[in-house]
Design a protein around this motif. Structure first.
Motif, PDB file in Angstrom:
ATOM      1  N   SER A  40       4.123 -12.271  -4.562  1.00  0.00           N
ATOM      2  CA  SER A  40       5.127 -12.475  -5.615  1.00  0.00           C
ATOM      3  C   SER A  40       6.533 -12.345  -5.000  1.00  0.00           C
ATOM      4  CB  SER A  40       4.945 -11.434  -6.728  1.00  0.00           C
ATOM      5  OG  SER A  40       5.301 -10.145  -6.254  1.00  0.00           O
ATOM      6  N   SER A  41       7.527 -12.651  -5.778  1.00  0.00           N
ATOM      7  CA  SER A  41       8.911 -12.587  -5.261  1.00  0.00           C
ATOM      8  C   SER A  41       9.514 -11.193  -5.453  1.00  0.00           C
ATOM      9  CB  SER A  41       9.772 -13.640  -5.958  1.00  0.00           C
ATOM     10  OG  SER A  41       9.748 -13.445  -7.365  1.00  0.00           O
ATOM     11  N   TRP A  42       8.766 -10.174  -5.048  1.00  0.00           N
ATOM     12  CA  TRP A  42       9.216  -8.795  -5.220  1.00  0.00           C
ATOM     13  C   TRP A  42      10.480  -8.502  -4.404  1.00  0.00           C
ATOM     14  CZ3 TRP A  42       9.530  -5.730  -0.885  1.00  0.00           C
ATOM     15  CH2 TRP A  42       8.846  -6.190   0.246  1.00  0.00           C
ATOM     16  N   TYR A  43      10.621  -9.160  -3.267  1.00  0.00           N
ATOM     17  CA  TYR A  43      11.732  -8.886  -2.352  1.00  0.00           C
ATOM     18  C   TYR A  43      13.082  -9.348  -2.907  1.00  0.00           C
ATOM     19  CZ  TYR A  43       9.878 -13.539  -1.421  1.00  0.00           C
ATOM     20  OH  TYR A  43       9.359 -14.802  -1.569  1.00  0.00           O
ATOM     21  N   ASN A  44      13.049 -10.175  -3.960  1.00  0.00           N
ATOM     22  CA  ASN A  44      14.298 -10.657  -4.560  1.00  0.00           C
ATOM     23  C   ASN A  44      14.785  -9.783  -5.714  1.00  0.00           C
ATOM     24  OD1 ASN A  44      14.545 -12.915  -2.879  1.00  0.00           O
ATOM     25  ND2 ASN A  44      13.179 -14.139  -4.181  1.00  0.00           N
ATOM     26  N   GLN A  45      14.076  -8.710  -5.982  1.00  0.00           N
ATOM     27  CA  GLN A  45      14.391  -7.885  -7.149  1.00  0.00           C
ATOM     28  C   GLN A  45      15.275  -6.698  -6.768  1.00  0.00           C
ATOM     29  OE1 GLN A  45      13.399  -9.562  -9.769  1.00  0.00           O
ATOM     30  NE2 GLN A  45      12.389 -10.909  -8.273  1.00  0.00           N
ATOM     31  N   ASN A  46      15.735  -5.998  -7.806  1.00  0.00           N
ATOM     32  CA  ASN A  46      16.595  -4.839  -7.534  1.00  0.00           C
ATOM     33  C   ASN A  46      15.762  -3.676  -7.005  1.00  0.00           C
ATOM     34  OD1 ASN A  46      15.493  -3.287  -9.763  1.00  0.00           O
ATOM     35  ND2 ASN A  46      16.718  -4.568 -11.134  1.00  0.00           N
ATOM     36  N   ASP A  47      16.423  -2.626  -6.557  1.00  0.00           N
ATOM     37  CA  ASP A  47      15.739  -1.521  -5.878  1.00  0.00           C
ATOM     38  C   ASP A  47      14.725  -0.821  -6.783  1.00  0.00           C
ATOM     39  OD1 ASP A  47      17.108  -2.035  -3.589  1.00  0.00           O
ATOM     40  OD2 ASP A  47      18.639  -0.481  -3.911  1.00  0.00           O
ATOM     41  N   ALA A  48      15.039  -0.674  -8.058  1.00  0.00           N
ATOM     42  CA  ALA A  48      14.122   0.019  -8.977  1.00  0.00           C
ATOM     43  C   ALA A  48      12.806  -0.755  -9.133  1.00  0.00           C
ATOM     44  CB  ALA A  48      14.786   0.201 -10.343  1.00  0.00           C
ATOM     45  N   ILE A  49      12.926  -2.087  -9.276  1.00  0.00           N
ATOM     46  CA  ILE A  49      11.733  -2.921  -9.415  1.00  0.00           C
ATOM     47  C   ILE A  49      10.955  -2.958  -8.098  1.00  0.00           C
ATOM     48  CG2 ILE A  49      10.890  -5.258  -9.863  1.00  0.00           C
ATOM     49  CD1 ILE A  49      11.810  -3.767 -12.327  1.00  0.00           C
ATOM     50  N   LYS A  50      11.685  -3.063  -6.982  1.00  0.00           N
ATOM     51  CA  LYS A  50      11.011  -3.048  -5.672  1.00  0.00           C
ATOM     52  C   LYS A  50      10.183  -1.788  -5.487  1.00  0.00           C
ATOM     53  CE  LYS A  50      14.179  -5.837  -2.854  1.00  0.00           C
ATOM     54  NZ  LYS A  50      15.168  -5.780  -1.752  1.00  0.00           N
ATOM     55  N   LYS A  51      10.770  -0.654  -5.873  1.00  0.00           N
ATOM     56  CA  LYS A  51      10.069   0.620  -5.712  1.00  0.00           C
ATOM     57  C   LYS A  51       8.790   0.653  -6.555  1.00  0.00           C
ATOM     58  CE  LYS A  51      10.858   5.618  -5.932  1.00  0.00           C
ATOM     59  NZ  LYS A  51      11.832   6.690  -6.253  1.00  0.00           N
ATOM     60  N   MET A  52       8.900   0.141  -7.782  1.00  0.00           N
ATOM     61  CA  MET A  52       7.726   0.120  -8.669  1.00  0.00           C
ATOM     62  C   MET A  52       6.628  -0.790  -8.107  1.00  0.00           C
ATOM     63  SD  MET A  52       7.561  -0.881 -12.742  1.00  0.00           S
ATOM     64  CE  MET A  52       8.926   0.213 -13.125  1.00  0.00           C
ATOM     65  N   LEU A  53       7.034  -1.968  -7.616  1.00  0.00           N
ATOM     66  CA  LEU A  53       6.065  -2.921  -7.079  1.00  0.00           C
ATOM     67  C   LEU A  53       5.440  -2.423  -5.790  1.00  0.00           C
ATOM     68  CD1 LEU A  53       7.970  -6.247  -7.804  1.00  0.00           C
ATOM     69  CD2 LEU A  53       5.865  -5.480  -8.896  1.00  0.00           C
ATOM     70  N   LEU A  54       6.251  -1.800  -4.930  1.00  0.00           N
ATOM     71  CA  LEU A  54       5.709  -1.250  -3.684  1.00  0.00           C
ATOM     72  C   LEU A  54       4.718  -0.122  -3.955  1.00  0.00           C
ATOM     73  CD1 LEU A  54       8.872  -1.310  -1.393  1.00  0.00           C
ATOM     74  CD2 LEU A  54       6.788  -2.659  -1.131  1.00  0.00           C
ATOM     75  N   THR A  55       4.988   0.662  -5.003  1.00  0.00           N
ATOM     76  CA  THR A  55       4.043   1.713  -5.406  1.00  0.00           C
ATOM     77  C   THR A  55       2.706   1.093  -5.818  1.00  0.00           C
ATOM     78  OG1 THR A  55       5.847   3.138  -6.167  1.00  0.00           O
ATOM     79  CG2 THR A  55       3.637   3.635  -6.981  1.00  0.00           C
ATOM     80  N   MET A  56       2.775  -0.022  -6.562  1.00  0.00           N
ATOM     81  CA  MET A  56       1.552  -0.715  -6.976  1.00  0.00           C
ATOM     82  C   MET A  56       0.817  -1.301  -5.775  1.00  0.00           C
ATOM     83  SD  MET A  56       3.080  -2.611 -10.373  1.00  0.00           S
ATOM     84  CE  MET A  56       1.638  -3.621 -10.660  1.00  0.00           C
ATOM     85  N   ILE A  57       1.581  -1.814  -4.797  1.00  0.00           N
ATOM     86  CA  ILE A  57       0.966  -2.356  -3.576  1.00  0.00           C
ATOM     87  C   ILE A  57       0.239  -1.256  -2.812  1.00  0.00           C
ATOM     88  CG2 ILE A  57       1.452  -3.340  -1.298  1.00  0.00           C
ATOM     89  CD1 ILE A  57       3.680  -4.991  -2.595  1.00  0.00           C
ATOM     90  N   LEU A  58       0.896  -0.109  -2.701  1.00  0.00           N
ATOM     91  CA  LEU A  58       0.263   1.019  -2.010  1.00  0.00           C
ATOM     92  C   LEU A  58      -1.003   1.479  -2.740  1.00  0.00           C
ATOM     93  CD1 LEU A  58       3.414   3.132  -1.017  1.00  0.00           C
ATOM     94  CD2 LEU A  58       1.834   1.938   0.529  1.00  0.00           C
ATOM     95  N   ARG A  59      -0.940   1.507  -4.075  1.00  0.00           N
ATOM     96  CA  ARG A  59      -2.096   1.930  -4.858  1.00  0.00           C
ATOM     97  C   ARG A  59      -3.253   0.935  -4.696  1.00  0.00           C
ATOM     98  NH1 ARG A  59      -0.939   3.291 -11.022  1.00  0.00           N
ATOM     99  NH2 ARG A  59      -0.347   1.100 -10.987  1.00  0.00           N
ATOM    100  N   ALA A  60      -2.917  -0.342  -4.512  1.00  0.00           N
ATOM    101  CA  ALA A  60      -3.952  -1.374  -4.366  1.00  0.00           C
ATOM    102  C   ALA A  60      -4.556  -1.397  -2.964  1.00  0.00           C
ATOM    103  CB  ALA A  60      -3.366  -2.744  -4.699  1.00  0.00           C
TER     104      ALA A  60
END
Length: 395
Positions: free
Chosen positions: A337-357
């Motif tokens: 997904s285009s997570w890298y284009n988002q703000n820091d708060a959204i990036k942190k949330m998405l990276l947490t989900m990536i780590l959990r997966a």
């Protein structure tokens, strides 16, 4: 799975088999008070009948083994052990099916499938359609081979009884005619009550077949469904919408949905992991027992039972392996997904989900390793070892 297609839920066939067996865990979709009362009574009867039947099998086995005048025919003993193993595992699954936690698992599947079917994404629908077809084919195979065992046993018993009857008439003897199951009949004399016992066993045989088939089918259905919900989540991750104003809502909903799926798989694993361990251990013994039966007697029923065990073992192993594969793909889907284009708060949330997966979701064989196709192969290897051991002992 177009919009105009009449859709059959993944649990449809399993549900009706479980209702017929008296063990469906959710309320019946009817308002008829009489029908509900009748089903409740029938279900209670099944809960009493099953342990009684299992107890009768066990008592008769002990009687046969300890009887000094019995020849202890290995073929009969192996067959008896096979029945006890099968009915014991069925009793365990019936108990699990009545637990609230398992009812929650079934309810999740029913509701989650409704969302999948409502989806407009063809990739999600196509994948789920394949899972439904796989589930239906596996369940029909289990059903057919289960009743194939019963029908072939009935025919074999009928032929054996006719042969003994003919022998008795020719020699003026009263050789005892065998019944389909070696049971302890609690005081009923087999010679004096042959007709009554045959009728009782015929009715019991239908109930037993329904119980065996439905208890195997419900676990197969639950496991086969899991990849569908994981695939749906993957596609949602890939196509996540980062719309202004709804950003946190969209990502937060996906995070919640991801956790919900994790909880579902973990709950399912907690419920069935020891049953799966028991199934895999006992399937090895069962495969060995029915192999010995066929080699020593060459009847038809062991072939049906052998086929049933093979299908169950490999379908469970393959489906559980698919869960692991699909869950591992979740992290890749998020990364695409285009997570890298988002703000820091959204990036942190998405990276947490990536780590959990990163940690794959698995079904385990008890407290041990993940169940995969390799687990099914180990069952086959173990059964071969048991056959070799048994043949050496009885040569």
């Amino acid at each position: 799975m177009g919009r105009n297609v009449v859709y059959q839920p993944i649990l449809n066939f399993t549900k009706y088999c479980m209702i017929a067996a008296g063990i469906w865990p959710l309320p019946l979709s009817t308002e008829n008070a009489l029908l509900l009362k009748l089903y409740s009574t029938y279900s209670t009867f099944v809960q009493i009948f099953l342990p009684l039947f299992l107890s009768s099998l066990c008592i008769q086995f002990v009687v046969a083994v300890t009887d000094t005048y019995s020849d202890n025919d290995p073929d009969k003993l192996f067959k008896h052990v096979s029945y006890i193993i099968t009915m014991g595992s069925v009793e365990v699954v019936v108990i699990i099916c009545q637990k609230e936690k398992f009812k929650g698992v079934v309810s999740f599947i029913v509701e989650e499938e409704k969302e999948i079917v409502r989806s407009e994404d063809n990739e999600i629908l196509k994948f789920h359609r394949f899972q439904v077809k796989l589930c239906r084919a596996s369940n029909w195979a289990v059903f057919i081979f289960t009743f194939g065992v019963a029908i072939s046993m009935t025919i074999e018993n009928f032929l054996q009884r006719a042969e003994i009857e003919e022998y008795n008439k020719a020699h003026g003897e009263e050789m005892e005619k065998p019944l389909p199951y070696e049971l302890y009949y609690f005081g009923l004399n087999k010679n004096d009550h042959q007709t009554l016992l045959l009728v009782m066993i015929s009715i019991a045989n239908i109930m037993i077949d329904l119980l065996v088939a439905s208890t195997k089918m419900i676990f197969i259905s639950c496991i086969i469904f899991v990849p569908s919900t994981l695939k749906k989540l993957q596609i949602k991750f890939k196509k996540i919408e980062f719309r202004e104003g709804n950003l946190f809502v969209n990502v937060g909903n996906l995070a919640f949905e991801h956790q919900h799926v994790i909880d579902f798989v973990e709950n399912l694993n907690d419920l069935i992991k020891y049953v799966i361990l028991l199934e895999y251990l006992l399937n090895s013994l069962n495969l060995a027992a029915v192999s010995i039966q066929f080699m020593t007697n060459q009847q038809l029923s062991p072939i049906f039972y052998f086929s049933f065990l093979i299908i169950q073992t490999f379908v469970l192993g393959w489906s559980a392996n698919e869960i692991k594969i699909q869950s591992e793909a979740l992290a890749h889907a998020l990364y695409e997904s285009s997570w890298y284009n988002q703000n820091d708060a959204i990036k942190k949330m998405l990276l947490t989900m990536i780590l959990r997966a990163q940690k794959p979701l698995v079904l385990t064989t008890g407290p041990f390793d993940a169940m995969t196709t390799e687990s099914a192969l180990r069952v086959m290897k173990a059964s071969y070892s048991y056959v070799t051991l048994m043949m050496n002992k009885y040569e």
